[in-house]
Design an enzyme around this catalytic site. Structure first.
Site, mmCIF file in Angstrom:
data_model
loop_
_atom_site.group_PDB
_atom_site.id
_atom_site.type_symbol
_atom_site.label_atom_id
_atom_site.label_comp_id
_atom_site.label_asym_id
_atom_site.label_seq_id
_atom_site.Cartn_x
_atom_site.Cartn_y
_atom_site.Cartn_z
ATOM 1 N N HIS A 43 0.835 -1.206 0.000
ATOM 2 C CA HIS A 43 0.000 0.000 0.000
ATOM 3 C C HIS A 43 0.876 1.265 0.000
ATOM 4 C CE1 HIS A 43 -3.709 2.280 1.323
ATOM 5 N NE2 HIS A 43 -2.760 3.113 1.723
ATOM 6 N N GLU A 44 1.792 1.337 0.954
ATOM 7 C CA GLU A 44 2.635 2.536 1.055
ATOM 8 C C GLU A 44 3.553 2.661 -0.160
ATOM 9 O OE1 GLU A 44 1.794 4.730 3.036
ATOM 10 O OE2 GLU A 44 0.496 3.482 4.265
ATOM 11 N N HIS B 132 1.619 4.365 -2.881
ATOM 12 C CA HIS B 132 1.705 5.833 -2.730
ATOM 13 C C HIS B 132 3.078 6.307 -3.204
ATOM 14 C CE1 HIS B 132 -2.016 6.602 -0.651
ATOM 15 N NE2 HIS B 132 -1.714 5.903 0.422
ATOM 16 N N HIS C 204 3.310 6.682 -6.879
ATOM 17 C CA HIS C 204 2.580 7.884 -7.293
ATOM 18 C C HIS C 204 3.528 9.095 -7.223
ATOM 19 C CE1 HIS C 204 -1.778 9.732 -6.916
ATOM 20 N NE2 HIS C 204 -1.266 9.896 -8.116
HETATM 21 ZN ZN LIG Z 1 -2.985 5.158 1.945
#
Ligand SMILES: [Zn+2]
Length: 357
Positions: A135-136, A139, A142
């Site tokens: 998940h991290e 990010h 991104h």
């Molecule tokens: Zn998040």
């Protein structure tokens, strides 16, 4: 919760300790880097002598397929007394393109709170920890891959109900056998995670999702109802909650996930006021987006290129719905979320698209 846990144990018989033996942190790190390499052609080369704020931090030079610098990526995965709880991504330097057209590349970092290795075992991650790391890192991608002109629109500087798409969509790869088998190896024997354990993990992921989804929707709708009030002078919290529950036809078996006085998203700060829905909404986007990868192949170069160019590189430079449509070819529908949570069976059972609601 008590009985749900009993049912989970009886039906899925997942031994968390057994599972975590296949997930030493360093293997999961290989997994996220392999995912990024196969999707976006980038590689991570450690810079051992780079300046760092703590000896436990690892610093990487991120290179594209031609060996050109893309970003610096730093990981800081273990607990420390001075660190706050949780896991997050942030940046020491944002990316932008200056007025001479020169691209300034970012310094991105991931922080988690995983337990240290012990005297006789490496740091072993739970299945939730593995999801957190993907998940991290989502990010992180991104931020790392942003090509936005302005810092204020680069990477995760997007609308709040869009920012969890890149993080949540990358969690799906963690549970795909094709990738899982390349990094999930037993820390003692080196044995690849067995198929029956993968099957158990996948089956357990839909446990109790009817309850959970209703609970999440209830919390999101309560949050929105609080936000619609124009006068709260003489409000009675309990009766307001009861009134909203009855308007929503909330099943008696499902209580509010958070009671209002401690519902931090509503009253903790303005950042998440009327924003609790963003988690479920981002899941609509990530499950729908990931189904395109499932259809075309989870490492299909064309789909990965489209996701990179239309979502990751754009940050907040365009309207999120426009970006999603460019990637997906249409607006999102909730069908994929319902399938992913095990609430509808097959593609034939379509619910109305959001457009019609
Ligand atoms: Zn998040």
């Amino acid at each position: 919760y008590y009985y749900a846990e009993k049912v989970r144990k009886a039906k899925y018989d997942l031994d968390e300790d057994e599972v975590s033996q296949y997930f030493p942190l360093e293997n999961v790190r290989k997994g996220i880097f392999e995912m990024a390499n196969r999707l976006y052609g980038i590689t991570f080369v450690e810079i051992p002598d780079a300046p760092k704020y703590d000896p436990e931090v690892t610093v990487y030079d991120v290179l594209d397929s031609e060996g050109k610098h893309v970003a610096v990526f730093m990981t800081d995965y273990f607990t420390r007394p001075s660190k706050r709880q949780g896991a997050w991504m942030s940046e020491f330097k944002g990316s932008y393109i200056d007025d001479k057209g020169i691209a300034h590349r970012p310094i991105i970092y991931n922080v988690c709170n995983f337990s240290h290795p012990t005297a006789d075992a490496p740091a072993l991650l739970s299945i939730d920890n593995v999801a957190t790391m993907f998940h991290e890192f989502g990010h992180g991608l991104h931020g790392m891959l942003s090509r936005a002109k302005y810092k204020s629109q680069a990477g995760t500087n997007t609308d709040r109900d869009f920012v969890e798409l890149p993080s949540q969509i990358h969690e799906h790869w963690a549970m795909e056998p094709e990738l899982l088998k390349s990094f999930a190896r037993h820390y003692k024997t080196g044995e690849t995670i067995p198929d029956d354990l993968i099957a158990k993990l996948q089956a357990a992921s839909t446990h109790n999702q009817g309850f959970t989804t209703t609970e999440l929707a209830g919390a999101a709708l309560l949050d929105l109802k609080w936000g619609q009030l124009t006068n709260t002078d003489s409000i009675d919290v309990e009766s307001f909650e009861r009134e909203v529950a009855s308007q929503l036809n909330m099943p008696a078996e499902v209580q509010y996930r958070y009671r209002s006085p401690y519902f931090k998203h509503v009253f903790g700060s303005d950042e998440y006021s009327c924003g609790y829905y963003t988690y479920l909404w981002a899941e609509v986007l990530d499950t729908d987006g990931f189904e395109l990868f499932k259809e075309k192949g989870i490492f299909d170069p064309e789909t990965a290129r489209s996701f990179r160019e239309n979502v990751l590189e754009m940050g907040g430079s365009e309207d999120p719905m426009e970006l999603f449509i460019k990637f997906r070819g249409r607006k999102p529908t909730p069908d994929a979320l319902l399938r992913n949570r095990g609430l509808i069976e097959s593609k034939e059972l379509n619910v109305n698209t959001l457009e019609h609601k």
